[in-house]
Design a protein around this motif. Structure first.
Motif, mmCIF file in Angstrom:
data_model
loop_
_atom_site.group_PDB
_atom_site.id
_atom_site.type_symbol
_atom_site.label_atom_id
_atom_site.label_comp_id
_atom_site.label_asym_id
_atom_site.label_seq_id
_atom_site.Cartn_x
_atom_site.Cartn_y
_atom_site.Cartn_z
ATOM 1 N N ASN A 506 22.664 31.775 -13.141
ATOM 2 C CA ASN A 506 21.450 31.931 -13.939
ATOM 3 C C ASN A 506 20.590 30.664 -13.886
ATOM 4 O O ASN A 506 20.925 29.690 -13.205
ATOM 5 N N ARG A 507 19.508 30.660 -14.613
ATOM 6 C CA ARG A 507 18.548 29.542 -14.564
ATOM 7 C C ARG A 507 19.116 28.235 -15.108
ATOM 8 O O ARG A 507 18.604 27.151 -14.789
ATOM 9 N N SER A 508 20.171 28.291 -15.935
ATOM 10 C CA SER A 508 20.736 27.076 -16.520
ATOM 11 C C SER A 508 21.921 26.540 -15.730
ATOM 12 O O SER A 508 22.589 25.605 -16.163
ATOM 13 N N SER A 509 22.181 27.110 -14.559
ATOM 14 C CA SER A 509 23.400 26.811 -13.811
ATOM 15 C C SER A 509 23.388 25.466 -13.102
ATOM 16 O O SER A 509 24.417 25.006 -12.607
ATOM 17 N N GLY A 510 22.223 24.825 -13.002
ATOM 18 C CA GLY A 510 22.102 23.581 -12.256
ATOM 19 C C GLY A 510 21.256 23.724 -11.010
ATOM 20 O O GLY A 510 20.762 22.728 -10.477
ATOM 21 N N HIS A 511 21.060 24.935 -10.542
ATOM 22 C CA HIS A 511 20.230 25.160 -9.354
ATOM 23 C C HIS A 511 18.775 24.762 -9.593
ATOM 24 O O HIS A 511 18.060 24.442 -8.639
ATOM 25 N N PHE A 512 18.359 24.788 -10.848
ATOM 26 C CA PHE A 512 16.950 24.545 -11.165
ATOM 27 C C PHE A 512 16.777 23.316 -12.055
ATOM 28 O O PHE A 512 15.794 23.203 -12.784
ATOM 29 N N GLY A 513 17.762 22.402 -11.973
ATOM 30 C CA GLY A 513 17.670 21.152 -12.688
ATOM 31 C C GLY A 513 17.696 21.315 -14.197
ATOM 32 O O GLY A 513 18.002 22.377 -14.748
ATOM 33 N N LYS A 514 17.375 20.207 -14.873
ATOM 34 C CA LYS A 514 17.322 20.248 -16.344
ATOM 35 C C LYS A 514 16.182 21.151 -16.811
ATOM 36 O O LYS A 514 16.271 21.760 -17.887
ATOM 37 N N ASN A 515 15.124 21.264 -16.008
ATOM 38 C CA ASN A 515 14.032 22.160 -16.377
ATOM 39 C C ASN A 515 14.526 23.592 -16.589
ATOM 40 O O ASN A 515 14.105 24.276 -17.520
ATOM 41 N N TYR A 527 19.220 33.721 -22.244
ATOM 42 C CA TYR A 527 18.641 33.749 -20.904
ATOM 43 C C TYR A 527 19.709 33.933 -19.835
ATOM 44 O O TYR A 527 19.451 34.542 -18.787
ATOM 45 N N GLU A 528 20.905 33.422 -20.108
ATOM 46 C CA GLU A 528 21.972 33.543 -19.120
ATOM 47 C C GLU A 528 22.334 35.003 -18.890
ATOM 48 O O GLU A 528 22.395 35.468 -17.744
ATOM 49 N N ILE A 529 22.568 35.751 -19.976
ATOM 50 C CA ILE A 529 22.925 37.156 -19.787
ATOM 51 C C ILE A 529 21.709 37.948 -19.306
ATOM 52 O O ILE A 529 21.839 38.911 -18.531
ATOM 53 N N GLY A 530 20.515 37.518 -19.691
ATOM 54 C CA GLY A 530 19.317 38.183 -19.195
ATOM 55 C C GLY A 530 19.189 38.071 -17.689
ATOM 56 O O GLY A 530 18.873 39.051 -16.994
#
Length: 699
Positions: A506-515, A527-530
């Motif tokens: 998901n978006r918080s996984s590290g692929h997209f940085g702290k942003n 957001y993770e389950i979304g």
């Protein structure tokens, strides 16, 4: 359009493999689950442990039952038997038995041991066996040099084994933490052994609870005098792992309870402190950051790693805290520093820059004037070993469909020669599953979420396949990477049985940085389950998927995600096995939970909306809940409260309980681990493959 092209490409790859698969061997049950015979599909890479000097590395070979070490010339590859001696990092000291001693640690000069006993800190002079007690107030609630649970789990780390003391480089001082946990609530863990059973009473601060009070002490080993660092232990605060600076001052990381303000102090032997760094962020800062700062130029400067820009980057500071310049800048993540070439004012570091699913080695001048990629190809370069002068490095690299290879490279990025290829003689003789990495656009259009798909052997895109998704989903804890996965395990078995195996981040996984991580602030899980539901819906649109057989499995945070998938995301996910799951963030510890959620008092709506029970009325499909009764990390209370809610709602589910098992079921009792695995396999056979599980699993 882009998604359709990706799908078409995957189908072409899969179909083109069918002809070759027909002539290839498959793995037997014993090959996968009772390995012993060497199938010679892969072979070990060279055992190269370290550099002897700037031009020679050490390689260990096992030949004819003997182990021989060779000195290999980096330039020519010529190897000769190594007869020299490698200087150890510190003297090798024979262990001395001390009854009741915990975490015995030798001083750098090899003259003393430090350890804790009965929650007091001691030293032992090795030459005379003279024991000196350094603290005297140790008790069940006063811990000197031995960590309270939340520090062990979340800050110092499990590898510390609860050790909370640190030798100075000159062996003359010990730094340690003193914990007063008397104000921390006790959580009772029931053990059902014997006639009456008993309770383990654990000091465990749940979100919003009191934390242990902490003092940082410095001991003069010669005099046994303790000086306390100038902090108020009554303040609501955290301390990170301290570090001794080259000038023998102690650098202490301090953080407020809200975890959005990090300060680093230099502390003298008398306890006086001086601030050298201050960072604030609107969301959070991770206190337990690995190698946050590294001293260079004899301690006159330090390199700091921070994600304050929205991406983890490197910065140069003078020792007094004066900012010099950014060493790296950009929308990519620096993962670690591999080597600092002080002579040439350059730093070598690993980063996820070319592709967030891959790791490369780069070089940058300390003045921040540009960076150079040194590794090559569309590979993940996992193991990097830089020579002492930075002239060469050894890399082990792979991708999802290329087994690991080892090569020697110079500091210009030129490959000197290949050192080893892990492909064995029979690599091409066996039918191995194909894996690809695709990207799925998030619903809000902001992120291309990474997904790996491992197709079954003899994949036929005209058929319908069940899908098994392995989930974790925690902040900065991605699972999708473009690297080789070991051959012959259970993944191979499911590929032969006809399961499509998937992982997504998901978006918080590290692929997209702290942003990307900042989205989850005060709503951990939403957001993770979304994002996972977005990936699930994408899968169900694929012509080869049986859209009534999407199963997720995960443990800990992955268990939480699985529970959310079958409740909040029940319109997408059909089956799940959730192990050791958090089900309500009010039930987890202060330091981890509040970093992302603040306290339940400050964020009641966030805690309510992200609790699994809040969405339990949406539950459908089939969820299996698995928990160990003595889990001291994610208490079984989490699963019990979810079970209670599901029962009240008259929902059908499964529950598997493991008596006396901790957070990792079977970590101490192999029979429990095997039983847990086989029961999971049975679940997949029954609900996804719709056929009996082979009897061999029970033998």
């Amino acid at each position: 359009m882009r998604k359709n092209l990706l799908l078409a490409a995957s189908i072409v790859v899969a179909c083109s493999s069918n002809v070759s698969f027909a002539q290839k061997k498959t793995f037997s049950f014993n090959d996968v689950f009772k390995p012993g015979a060497n199938l010679n599909i892969t072979k070990p890479l060279p055992d190269i442990s370290k550099w002897i000097d700037n031009e020679h590395y050490l390689e260990t070979k096992r030949e004819d039952g003997k182990t021989t070490q060779y000195s290999v010339d980096a330039k020519t590859g010529k190897a000769v038997v190594f007869t020299g001696q490698l200087k150890p990092a510190q003297p090798i000291v024979p262990m001395i038995g001390v009854e009741g001693a915990v975490n015995m640690t030798a001083s750098p000069d090899g003259k003393f041991f430090a350890y804790t006993k009965n929650n007091n800190l001691y030293t032992l002079e090795i030459a005379t066996h003279k024991e000196t007690q350094l603290t005297n107030d140790g008790s069940d609630n006063i811990l000197n040099g031995y960590a309270s649970w939340v520090y062990y789990e979340e800050i110092l780390g499990r590898a510390s084994h609860y050790k909370a003391f640190w030798w100075s480089d000159d062996s003359k001082h010990l730094a340690f933490m003193r914990f007063d946990q008397s104000m921390v609530p006790v959580f009772p863990i029931y053990v059902a052994d014997g006639q009456h059973g008993y309770l383990e009473n654990q000091r465990y601060p749940k979100a919003g609870d009191k934390n242990p009070e902490v003092k940082v002490g410095i001991v003069d080993v010669a005099s046994a005098k303790v000086s306390w660092a100038d902090f108020n232990d009554k303040d609501d605060q955290y301390f990170g792992t301290p570090m001794w600076a080259p000038d023998n001052t102690l650098w202490v990381q301090w953080m407020n309870r809200d975890q959005n303000n990090l300060k680093i102090y230099s502390v003298g032997f008398d306890g006086a402190k001086k601030q050298v760094y201050n960072e604030e962020q609107k969301t959070w800062i991770v206190l337990d950051e690995d190698d946050r700062f590294q001293f260079i130029n004899s301690g006159k400067q330090f390199i700091l790693k921070s994600d304050k820009s929205g991406w983890k980057q490197l910065y140069l500071y003078d020792a007094d805290g004066t900012f010099v310049n950014a060493i790296t800048q950009g929308d990519f993540t620096v993962t670690d520093v591999s080597f600092v070439d002080e002579k040439n004012n350059a730093v070598y570091f690993k980063a996820r820059k070319e592709n967030s699913a891959r790791f490369d080695l780069y070089k940058a001048p300390l003045n921040g004037k540009g960076i150079t990629r040194l590794t090559f190809g569309e590979y993940t370069h996992d193991a990097i070993n830089v020579s002492p002068d930075g002239k060469y490095f050894i890399t082990t690299y792979s991708n999802l469909n290329t087994p690991p290879t080892m090569a020697l490279v110079d500091n210009k990025g030129k490959v000197i020669r290949e050192l080893g290829d892990s492909k064995g003689a029979n690599f091409e003789s066996y039918a191995l599953p194909k894996t690809e990495l695709v990207r799925v656009k998030s619903d809000d259009g902001l992120f291309d979420l990474p997904v790996t798909i491992t197709y079954p052997i003899n994949f036929d895109p005209s058929k319908k396949y069940p899908v098994l998704v392995s989930i974790y989903g925690g902040p900065d804890a991605g699972t999708v990477y473009d690297r080789w996965k070991p051959i012959g395990g259970v993944n191979q078995w499911w590929a032969q049985e006809g399961l499509v195996q998937v992982a997504f981040d998901n978006r918080s996984s590290g692929h997209f940085g702290k942003n990307g991580m900042n989205y989850i602030y005060r709503q951990l899980g939403k957001y993770e389950i979304g994002d996972f539901m977005t990936c699930g819906r994408w899968l169900k649109k694929q012509p080869w998927m049986d859209n009534k057989k999407l199963c997720t499995t995960g443990g800990s945070f992955g268990g939480y995600m699985t529970c959310m998938a079958l409740t909040y995301g029940a319109d997408v996910f059909d089956f799940g096995i959730a192990q050791a799951s958090v089900t309500d963030w009010q039930l987890y510890d202060t330091h981890y939970t509040e970093r992302f959620m603040d306290t339940p008092k400050d964020n009641p709506d966030g805690y309510k909306s992200t609790a699994v029970v809040t969405s339990a009325n949406k539950y459908k499909g089939l969820l299996r809940i698995v928990h160990g009764t003595t889990d001291d990390n994610v208490h079984m209370q989490n699963s019990i409260q979810l079970i209670n809610k599901l029962e009240d709602l008259k929902k059908d589910f499964e529950f598997m309980l493991y008596p006396n098992e901790r957070h990792g079921i079977g970590s101490n009792v192999a029979a429990k681990r095997i039983h847990n695995a086989v029961e999971s396999y049975k679940f997949y056979y029954k609900n996804l493959l719709n056929k009996p599980m082979p009897e061999d699993f029970w033998k």
